[in-house]
Design a protein around this motif. Sequence first.
Motif, PDB file in Angstrom:
ATOM      1  N   PRO A  33     -22.157 -32.468   2.108  1.00 33.90           N
ATOM      2  CA  PRO A  33     -23.444 -33.033   1.752  1.00 33.90           C
ATOM      3  C   PRO A  33     -24.360 -32.004   1.094  1.00 33.90           C
ATOM      4  O   PRO A  33     -25.330 -32.358   0.448  1.00 33.90           O
ATOM      5  N   ALA A  34     -24.039 -30.729   1.242  1.00 35.08           N
ATOM      6  CA  ALA A  34     -24.870 -29.687   0.653  1.00 35.08           C
ATOM      7  C   ALA A  34     -24.592 -29.487  -0.828  1.00 35.08           C
ATOM      8  O   ALA A  34     -25.349 -28.838  -1.530  1.00 35.08           O
ATOM      9  N   CYS A 430     -15.135 -18.872   1.653  1.00 31.56           N
ATOM     10  CA  CYS A 430     -15.988 -18.879   2.853  1.00 31.56           C
ATOM     11  C   CYS A 430     -17.462 -19.165   2.533  1.00 31.56           C
ATOM     12  O   CYS A 430     -18.334 -18.939   3.364  1.00 31.56           O
ATOM     13  N   GLN A 431     -17.734 -19.642   1.323  1.00 34.90           N
ATOM     14  CA  GLN A 431     -19.103 -19.922   0.868  1.00 34.90           C
ATOM     15  C   GLN A 431     -19.978 -18.674   0.922  1.00 34.90           C
ATOM     16  O   GLN A 431     -21.195 -18.755   1.113  1.00 34.90           O
ATOM     17  N   LEU A 432     -19.373 -17.512   0.757  1.00 32.11           N
ATOM     18  CA  LEU A 432     -20.146 -16.276   0.751  1.00 32.11           C
ATOM     19  C   LEU A 432     -21.118 -16.294  -0.426  1.00 32.11           C
ATOM     20  O   LEU A 432     -20.766 -16.690  -1.531  1.00 32.11           O
ATOM     21  N   GLY A 433     -22.328 -15.887  -0.162  1.00 34.22           N
ATOM     22  CA  GLY A 433     -23.387 -15.966  -1.150  1.00 34.22           C
ATOM     23  C   GLY A 433     -24.165 -17.258  -1.084  1.00 34.22           C
ATOM     24  O   GLY A 433     -25.137 -17.440  -1.823  1.00 34.22           O
ATOM     25  N   ALA A 434     -23.774 -18.170  -0.195  1.00 34.40           N
ATOM     26  CA  ALA A 434     -24.454 -19.463  -0.070  1.00 34.40           C
ATOM     27  C   ALA A 434     -24.562 -19.840   1.409  1.00 34.40           C
ATOM     28  O   ALA A 434     -24.189 -20.935   1.825  1.00 34.40           O
ATOM     29  N   ALA A 436     -27.057 -20.624   3.275  1.00 35.19           N
ATOM     30  CA  ALA A 436     -27.932 -21.748   3.625  1.00 35.19           C
ATOM     31  C   ALA A 436     -27.167 -23.066   3.578  1.00 35.19           C
ATOM     32  O   ALA A 436     -27.222 -23.869   4.528  1.00 35.19           O
ATOM     33  N   GLN A 437     -26.442 -23.298   2.475  1.00 36.98           N
ATOM     34  CA  GLN A 437     -25.637 -24.512   2.365  1.00 36.98           C
ATOM     35  C   GLN A 437     -24.499 -24.511   3.384  1.00 36.98           C
ATOM     36  O   GLN A 437     -24.198 -25.525   4.015  1.00 36.98           O
ATOM     37  N   SER A 438     -23.855 -23.365   3.519  1.00 37.11           N
ATOM     38  CA  SER A 438     -22.727 -23.238   4.424  1.00 37.11           C
ATOM     39  C   SER A 438     -23.121 -23.525   5.861  1.00 37.11           C
ATOM     40  O   SER A 438     -22.520 -24.370   6.539  1.00 37.11           O
TER      41      SER A 438
END
Length: 454
Positions: A33-34, A430-434, A436-438
């Motif tokens: 959803p992010a 791993c959504q590194l750099g994000a 907040a969304q993760s």
Amino acid sequence: MKPGITCIFTITLLLIIILTVSAGCISPVQQSPASSAVNVVESPPAVFKDQEFSFQFLRTVGASYSGEADIGECLATASRIKEGDFESWYSEWKNTADTFRTAGDKSLAAGHRRTAMEAYYRAATYYRTAEFFLHGNSTDPRIVETWGKSRETFCDALALDAVPYEIVSIPYENTTLPGYFYMVDNSGKSRTLLIVQTGFDGCQEELHPYAVEGVKRGYNVLTFEGPGQGEVIRVQNIPFRSDWENVIKPVVDYAVSRPEVDEDRIALWGISLGGYLAPRGAAYEPGIAALVTDPGTYDVGENLLRNLQEGGGAAANMTKEDLREWLRTDPAEFNDAIRKAMADDTGTRWLNENGMFVFSAGSPAQFWAKWMDFSLVGTAGKIQCPTLVCAGAADHFDPDGVQAQALYDNLTCERKLMVFSDEYGAGSHCQLGAFAQSFGAKFDWLDDTMGMDG
């Protein structure tokens, strides 16, 4: 393996290893959803043209979300680094770390505790980043020295922080595993526990943002390092093992011995290769009530073998055991070919150097032979708890998404596949750099599953 196909096999395998550096995740099944659905594209390099340097820079600057790096400091450091040069990477990040370690010391001496804490957290990240590419020589004294400075500086920051914590030793076979136990408060109240673990190349101090987010949401949090990770490989010299259930069991046994832990409410979250390790442990540990695989990894060897078979030629009819048997002979032609590729490609060099380091392997072939044992075939179906399988649409470690999809397909428990697009930068490994969304998407799933207020 028959000698007649060795040459063809080596060439084919070499090409596959260069293109498929590691097992990761991607799948178009369900967007988080992010992040709304977009075409899958590779993220452009933020600073470096070299893909591995670019990703590790993103990994470091991403810690800014939790105040454990700062964008300007990272950009200034990166501007002084020679592209693809491991020594330049070490020297510049080490200089930056020393600078802010000293700044923290001065702030503390002047009575500015918060400023000192913040400087220490950033310096700890920069020391950890500096050490990252040193593993080509496992006896290099800078490995333990720089890692030690990172841990020491991190602990100095923790001592100034408001979050209650305890540095713990977890009984394991004839030794102990290091850990941090973070608490919502000092009341001693029994609470839901989140266990977070790292993967192929991480240290548990890097998991601090996960712990802080968990504490904010009402979880007590336990992080730890097992064989092949952090202190356990650098100081205790204990390499990775594929049967991670023998690591998770003593960790859970330790956790339930603490009065602050509700033994019926324990979640496990595995980061990077932890997306294999955590489900392997959960398959044999009934005390796990929820599982996050971040990203999902199903079978390292099967993924490699499939790519070889698709390459055709002599490798088309190869079996997994053929591949494993040949690698175990430590063939010189394979090692020579891989070392040549390592000289030409930063990612291939890093993967093999770090792999030999964390597996205590004397050659690339020995590393790959051991890594092939990392498989959830016949095991994934034993997982009984609700499981979240994560993936990144621009994850360069596995751009075809074989691993996360395979794990999801072989689960028989309650399950969800969550794929992050790269529309707003959340598609990386791993959504590194994000964060907040993760954290928003993954912790919301975990909160719902564990019945937390969030």
